[in-house]
Scaffold this active site. Structure first.
Site, PDB file in Angstrom:
ATOM      1  N   HIS A   9      11.990  -9.190   2.735  1.00  0.00           N
ATOM      2  CA  HIS A   9      10.537  -9.361   2.688  1.00  0.00           C
ATOM      3  C   HIS A   9      10.155 -10.500   1.743  1.00  0.00           C
ATOM      4  CE1 HIS A   9      10.463  -4.731   3.509  1.00  0.00           C
ATOM      5  NE2 HIS A   9      10.878  -5.430   4.552  1.00  0.00           N
ATOM      6  N   ASP A 107       2.024  -8.145   3.324  1.00  0.00           N
ATOM      7  CA  ASP A 107       2.907  -7.862   4.462  1.00  0.00           C
ATOM      8  C   ASP A 107       2.511  -6.551   5.139  1.00  0.00           C
ATOM      9  OD1 ASP A 107       4.111  -5.757   3.016  1.00  0.00           O
ATOM     10  OD2 ASP A 107       5.731  -7.042   2.276  1.00  0.00           O
TER      11      ASP A 107
END
Length: 468
Positions: A9, A107
Site C-alpha cells: 500500500h 486508500d
C-alpha cells in the site's frame, strides 16, 4: 495522502506522491499508518523515494485493535478496523500541520476517514491501487449482495458486472468467499465508502482496460464518481551503488534465458507445493532465480551462506528437496526472503516471471516487458490472473487454481519451458513489450495518464475554490 499498513500500500502512495511533486508542482505529505511489524521495513523503504525531493512522510502508529477484533479475523477486517480506530490520531496529526492540507487522498481501506476531510472542508479522493476490472466488481458488490442467493463460490453462473467482463464464481476476491464472515460485511462497507468520495484515482491506463473504464464512467449502474487513470504506478530500475550477488549472476546468463520466481511480500506456499515447484524448476532445465520463503506455518530459522550459491550453504532448509541447492547452483540462484525485484525484471537475461499476480508486481513485470506465469494466491489476484491470460494474453497459468490443488512438478516444468523456450512464450513476450510501450506512452507528457492526473489536479483546485 493517507496510507494503510503494508508495503504494497505504501509504495504506490510514495510513487504517486513523487509524481505529483515533480510533475505537477504540488506539495504532498504521506501519512503512513504503521504496525509493530512494519515500521523498520517502512523506514528503510522511504529513503529512495524521499531523499532527493521534499516529500514528507509522517509515520502514525496504528491503534491497538486487540480488544476490538478477534485474533483470527481476516486481513481486510483487521486493516479497516485499524484505520478506523486510528482516526483520532490521524485527525490530530492533520490539525497540527502548518499549512493545513487542501486535499485529502486515502486508500480503499481508509474510507471511514472521510469524516476528517469533511470536518476540515477538504475534497476527498480514493486512491485505488488495483485495476479497473476489480473496481467494477468492488463497486458493484452491494448490488450483487442483494441479487445473489447463497454463497458466491457455490454459484454456477457468471457474475455479470454492467459493462465489464463477467467474473467467474472462483475468481471473486477473498472477502466474497464466505458471506457469513465478518470480512464480507467490512468489504461491503468499503465498497459503499468508496462511492462517497469526490473522485477515484486508479492504478491503470486507458489502453490497458478500455472496456472496464468505459463502464465505470458511463454505465448508469456503476457510474458514481469521476474516475482518473494515473497508472502504471510502478517502480523503475535506476542503477545505484554496487551490484548485488544475484545481479552479478544474471550478468553471466544468456539473454531472456532466466525465469524469476517470487510470490510477493505476503505470499506463502505449503511445504508440498514448495517441493513440487522446486522439482518443476529443476526438471525444466531452464535457468531460474527463486525467492524462497519458508512454507506456511514454518517457524524454524534456517541460515544460508549468503544466497546458498556463492559457496556451500551452512544448512539446507528441510523444506527444499535434499541436495537441491548443490544440484541447482549451475542453473539456478536461490535467494532467501527478498530480492531486488525491479532490477531483476529489468535485466536482459530475464525472460519470464512466475508471480502471485499482485497488481504491483504485475505492473512491474509489464513495465519491464516480461511475460508471466500467473500463480494467483489471494485478494484480487485470481481476477488479475484471468486478465493476464485470457484478455491481455501475456501469461500462462496452472489448469487448476494453486489455492485449490497442488500444482505438480510436471505442470511447473511445462509452464516454465513454454515461457522461456517455447513459441507461445515468444509471442507473449512480444505482446507484453507492446503493453510496456503503451504504458510508457500513457505516462509521457500529453499521454492519457498524464492528462488524467492533470484533470484530477484541476478538479482539486475547482473544489477548493468552491469551498472558499
Amino acid at each position: 495522502m493517507l496510507c494503510s499498513p503494508g508495503i504494497g500500500h505504501l509504495v504506490p502512495a510514495l510513487l504517486f506522491g513523487r509524481r505529483l511533486v515533480t510533475h505537477h508542482n504540488l506539495q504532498v505529505t504521506i501519512l503512513a499508518v504503521t504496525t509493530t511489524t512494519t515500521p523498520t521495513a517502512q523506514s528503510q523503504l522511504l529513503t529512495p523515494f524521499t531523499a532527493d525531493i521534499h516529500l514528507p512522510v509522517i509515520q502514525i502508529p496504528a491503534a491497538d485493535i486487540s480488544s476490538v477484533v478477534s485474533p483470527d479475523a481476516k486481513v481486510v477486517t483487521k486493516i479497516c478496523t485499524m484505520m478506523r480506530e486510528t482516526i483520532p490520531t490521524i485527525r490530530t496529526t492533520i490539525s497540527s500541520m502548518d499549512p493545513r492540507p487542501d486535499v485529502f487522498v486515502a486508500d480503499i481501506f481508509s474510507t471511514e476517514s472521510w469524516v476528517i476531510a469533511e470536518e476540515f472542508g477538504m475534497p476527498k479522493y480514493v486512491f485505488n491501487t488495483g485495476n479497473a476490472w476489480f473496481t467494477g466488481l468492488f463497486t458493484y458488490s452491494p448490488v450483487l449482495d442483494k441479487k445473489v442467493v447463497g454463497q458466491y463460490v457455490d454459484q454456477t453462473e457468471l457474475f455479470e458486472i454492467p459493462g465489464c467482463k463477467p467474473v467467474r464464481p472462483e475468481e471473486v476476491v477473498d472477502p466474497m468467499l464466505n458471506r457469513d464472515d465478518e470480512d464480507y460485511r467490512v468489504y461491503l462497507n468499503q465498497a459503499i465508502g468508496v462511492t462517497l468520495a469526490d473522485g477515484m484515482l486508479i492504478n491503470t491506463w486507458e489502453n490497458l482496460e478500455p472496456q472496464s473504464l468505459q463502464a465505470l464512467r458511463n454505465n448508469k449502474i456503476l457510474r458514481s464518481i469521476p474516475v482518473y487513470t494515473v497508472g502504471p504506478i510502478a517502480k523503475k530500475y535506476e542503477p545505484v551503488g554496487l551490484k548485488t550477488e544475484v545481479i552479478e549472476w544474471l550478468d553471466k546468463q544468456p539473454e531472456r534465458s532466466v525465469i524469476y520466481v517470487s510470490f510477493g511480500s505476503g505470499g506463502t506456499l505449503s511445504a508440498e507445493q514448495i517441493t513440487e515447484l522446486a522439482w518443476g524448476l529443476e526438471l525444466s532445465q531452464q535457468r531460474f532465480v527463486w525467492v524462497v520463503r519458508p512454507p506456511a506455518g514454518y517457524d524454524k530459522e534456517v541460515s544460508f551462506f549468503k544466497s546458498g550459491h556463492s559457496g556451500e550453504p551452512n544448512s539446507e532448509p528441510e523444506y527444499l528437496p535434499e541436495g537441491y541447492l548443490t544440484r541447482s547452483k549451475k542453473m539456478g540462484f536461490v535467494v532467501r526472503s527478498w530480492a531486488p525485484q525491479v532490477e531483476i525484471l529489468s535485466h536482459t537475461s530475464v525472460g519470464g516471471f512466475l508471480t502471485h499476480c499482485g497488481w504491483n508486481s504485475t505492473l512491474e513485470s509489464i513495465s519491464s516487458g516480461v511475460a508471466m506465469i500467473a500463480w494467483a494466491l489471494y485478494a484480487e489476484q485470481r481476477m488479475n490472473a484471468t486478465m493476464l491470460t485470457e484478455e491481455l494474453k501475456v501469461a500462462v497459468r496452472p489448469e487448476v487454481l494453486p489455492t485449490k490443488k497442488v500444482v505438480g512438478r510436471e505442470e511447473v516444468e511445462k509452464m516454465v519451458r513454454c515461457l522461456i523456450d517455447g513459441e507461445e512464450g515468444k509471442a507473449m513476450t512480444e505482446k507484453v513489450k507492446r503493453l510496456k510501450e503503451g504504458a510508457e506512452e500513457a505516462l509521457s507528457v500529453n499521454g492519457s495518464s498524464y492528462i488524467s492526473t492533470c484533470k484530477f489536479v484541476d478538479d482539486c483546485w475547482s473544489r477548493i475554490q468552491q469551498s472558499i
